[in-house]
Write a protein that holds these residues in place. Structure first.
Motif, PDB file in Angstrom:
ATOM      1  N   MET A 280       1.777   6.838   7.197  1.00 31.35           N
ATOM      2  CA  MET A 280       0.795   7.116   8.254  1.00 31.35           C
ATOM      3  C   MET A 280       1.012   6.191   9.443  1.00 31.35           C
ATOM      4  O   MET A 280       0.924   6.620  10.591  1.00 31.35           O
ATOM      5  N   TYR A 281       1.314   4.925   9.175  1.00 32.77           N
ATOM      6  CA  TYR A 281       1.582   3.964  10.241  1.00 32.77           C
ATOM      7  C   TYR A 281       2.788   4.390  11.077  1.00 32.77           C
ATOM      8  O   TYR A 281       2.789   4.246  12.299  1.00 32.77           O
ATOM      9  N   CYS A 282       3.794   4.950  10.425  1.00 23.07           N
ATOM     10  CA  CYS A 282       5.016   5.367  11.118  1.00 23.07           C
ATOM     11  C   CYS A 282       4.877   6.727  11.787  1.00 23.07           C
ATOM     12  O   CYS A 282       5.830   7.218  12.377  1.00 23.07           O
ATOM     13  N   GLY A 283       3.708   7.341  11.692  1.00 22.57           N
ATOM     14  CA  GLY A 283       3.485   8.611  12.348  1.00 22.57           C
ATOM     15  C   GLY A 283       3.714   9.820  11.460  1.00 22.57           C
ATOM     16  O   GLY A 283       3.606  10.952  11.914  1.00 22.57           O
ATOM     17  N   ARG A 284       4.037   9.615  10.213  1.00 28.31           N
ATOM     18  CA  ARG A 284       4.247  10.715   9.258  1.00 28.31           C
ATOM     19  C   ARG A 284       2.942  10.955   8.501  1.00 28.31           C
ATOM     20  O   ARG A 284       2.841  10.729   7.303  1.00 28.31           O
ATOM     21  N   VAL A 285       1.919  11.373   9.214  1.00 29.12           N
ATOM     22  CA  VAL A 285       0.570  11.489   8.661  1.00 29.12           C
ATOM     23  C   VAL A 285       0.506  12.526   7.545  1.00 29.12           C
ATOM     24  O   VAL A 285      -0.114  12.291   6.506  1.00 29.12           O
ATOM     25  N   GLY A 286       1.144  13.662   7.718  1.00 29.52           N
ATOM     26  CA  GLY A 286       1.095  14.718   6.712  1.00 29.52           C
ATOM     27  C   GLY A 286       1.643  14.279   5.367  1.00 29.52           C
ATOM     28  O   GLY A 286       1.002  14.459   4.323  1.00 29.52           O
ATOM     29  N   SER A 287       2.825  13.666   5.379  1.00 27.91           N
ATOM     30  CA  SER A 287       3.404  13.217   4.114  1.00 27.91           C
ATOM     31  C   SER A 287       2.649  12.007   3.563  1.00 27.91           C
ATOM     32  O   SER A 287       2.587  11.812   2.348  1.00 27.91           O
ATOM     33  N   GLY A 288       2.060  11.207   4.449  1.00 29.14           N
ATOM     34  CA  GLY A 288       1.250  10.085   3.989  1.00 29.14           C
ATOM     35  C   GLY A 288      -0.006  10.554   3.267  1.00 29.14           C
ATOM     36  O   GLY A 288      -0.373  10.024   2.212  1.00 29.14           O
ATOM     37  N   VAL A 289      -0.651  11.574   3.814  1.00 30.14           N
ATOM     38  CA  VAL A 289      -1.837  12.142   3.170  1.00 30.14           C
ATOM     39  C   VAL A 289      -1.453  12.809   1.851  1.00 30.14           C
ATOM     40  O   VAL A 289      -2.183  12.709   0.865  1.00 30.14           O
ATOM     41  N   ALA A 290      -0.294  13.463   1.816  1.00 29.44           N
ATOM     42  CA  ALA A 290       0.177  14.075   0.566  1.00 29.44           C
ATOM     43  C   ALA A 290       0.406  13.013  -0.504  1.00 29.44           C
ATOM     44  O   ALA A 290       0.027  13.194  -1.670  1.00 29.44           O
ATOM     45  N   MET A 291       0.992  11.897  -0.114  1.00 32.65           N
ATOM     46  CA  MET A 291       1.221  10.804  -1.063  1.00 32.65           C
ATOM     47  C   MET A 291      -0.107  10.222  -1.550  1.00 32.65           C
ATOM     48  O   MET A 291      -0.270   9.928  -2.735  1.00 32.65           O
ATOM     49  N   LEU A 292      -1.057  10.061  -0.644  1.00 36.59           N
ATOM     50  CA  LEU A 292      -2.380   9.578  -1.001  1.00 36.59           C
ATOM     51  C   LEU A 292      -3.064  10.535  -1.970  1.00 36.59           C
ATOM     52  O   LEU A 292      -3.632  10.112  -2.980  1.00 36.59           O
ATOM     53  N   ALA A 293      -2.986  11.830  -1.686  1.00 40.15           N
ATOM     54  CA  ALA A 293      -3.616  12.827  -2.556  1.00 40.15           C
ATOM     55  C   ALA A 293      -2.982  12.836  -3.943  1.00 40.15           C
ATOM     56  O   ALA A 293      -3.690  12.918  -4.957  1.00 40.15           O
ATOM     57  N   LEU A 294      -1.646  12.734  -4.009  1.00 38.17           N
ATOM     58  CA  LEU A 294      -0.975  12.681  -5.313  1.00 38.17           C
ATOM     59  C   LEU A 294      -1.405  11.449  -6.108  1.00 38.17           C
ATOM     60  O   LEU A 294      -1.621  11.527  -7.321  1.00 38.17           O
ATOM     61  N   THR A 295      -1.535  10.322  -5.429  1.00 40.23           N
ATOM     62  CA  THR A 295      -1.949   9.095  -6.109  1.00 40.23           C
ATOM     63  C   THR A 295      -3.374   9.209  -6.631  1.00 40.23           C
ATOM     64  O   THR A 295      -3.652   8.875  -7.781  1.00 40.23           O
ATOM     65  N   VAL A 296      -4.283   9.684  -5.796  1.00 40.04           N
ATOM     66  CA  VAL A 296      -5.684   9.806  -6.210  1.00 40.04           C
ATOM     67  C   VAL A 296      -5.818  10.798  -7.359  1.00 40.04           C
ATOM     68  O   VAL A 296      -6.447  10.505  -8.383  1.00 40.04           O
TER      69      VAL A 296
ATOM     70  N   LEU B 194       0.815  -1.217   0.000  1.00 39.42           N
ATOM     71  CA  LEU B 194       0.000   0.000   0.000  1.00 39.42           C
ATOM     72  C   LEU B 194       0.849   1.268   0.000  1.00 39.42           C
ATOM     73  O   LEU B 194       0.355   2.349   0.319  1.00 39.42           O
ATOM     74  N   GLY B 195       2.107   1.144  -0.374  1.00 37.76           N
ATOM     75  CA  GLY B 195       3.030   2.264  -0.315  1.00 37.76           C
ATOM     76  C   GLY B 195       2.639   3.434  -1.189  1.00 37.76           C
ATOM     77  O   GLY B 195       2.817   4.589  -0.814  1.00 37.76           O
ATOM     78  N   TYR B 196       2.081   3.176  -2.353  1.00 38.25           N
ATOM     79  CA  TYR B 196       1.690   4.255  -3.255  1.00 38.25           C
ATOM     80  C   TYR B 196       0.535   5.076  -2.672  1.00 38.25           C
ATOM     81  O   TYR B 196       0.276   6.191  -3.129  1.00 38.25           O
ATOM     82  N   LEU B 197      -0.124   4.565  -1.643  1.00 42.40           N
ATOM     83  CA  LEU B 197      -1.187   5.304  -0.957  1.00 42.40           C
ATOM     84  C   LEU B 197      -0.668   6.013   0.294  1.00 42.40           C
ATOM     85  O   LEU B 197      -1.417   6.718   0.966  1.00 42.40           O
ATOM     86  N   GLY B 198       0.593   5.810   0.635  1.00 45.75           N
ATOM     87  CA  GLY B 198       1.182   6.465   1.795  1.00 45.75           C
ATOM     88  C   GLY B 198       0.807   5.843   3.129  1.00 45.75           C
ATOM     89  O   GLY B 198       1.069   6.429   4.176  1.00 45.75           O
ATOM     90  N   ILE B 199       0.224   4.662   3.112  1.00 42.45           N
ATOM     91  CA  ILE B 199      -0.237   4.022   4.346  1.00 42.45           C
ATOM     92  C   ILE B 199       0.939   3.722   5.284  1.00 42.45           C
ATOM     93  O   ILE B 199       0.820   3.880   6.502  1.00 42.45           O
ATOM     94  N   HIS B 200       2.073   3.322   4.734  1.00 46.59           N
ATOM     95  CA  HIS B 200       3.241   3.024   5.572  1.00 46.59           C
ATOM     96  C   HIS B 200       3.722   4.274   6.302  1.00 46.59           C
ATOM     97  O   HIS B 200       4.157   4.210   7.433  1.00 46.59           O
TER      98      HIS B 200
END
Length: 78
Positions: free
Chosen positions: A23-39, A15-21
């Motif tokens: 978010m799991y590691c506590g980097r929620v902001g960059s995880g959401v950015a990765m999710l937004a870029l993918t979507v 699920l790396g392209y969605l930034g889930i990893h």
């Protein structure tokens, strides 16, 4: 609290392209950015912008191969 490095890498792989990893590691902001870029990249795939965004996410995903262990293992959060 330390996170499981093994689980972080499983999330990165599947699920790396969605930034889930991230978010799991506590980097929620960059995880959401990765999710937004993918979507947004998937939604605009019919034009050049989507391909460019997906390339950026792919490069980011590969870089995270080397960063995930540090993110999961560190107790310090940004």
């Amino acid at each position: 609290m330390q996170k499981s490095v093994a689980l972080a890498y499983v999330l990165w792989f599947f699920l790396g392209y969605l930034g889930i990893h991230r978010m799991y590691c506590g980097r929620v902001g960059s995880g959401v950015a990765m999710l937004a870029l993918t979507v947004f990249g998937m939604l605009t795939m019919s034009i050049v912008v989507g391909h460019l965004l997906m390339m950026i996410v792919g490069i980011w995903w590969l870089i995270d191969l080397f960063l995930t262990a540090g993110m999961a293992g560190s107790t310090w959060r940004r």
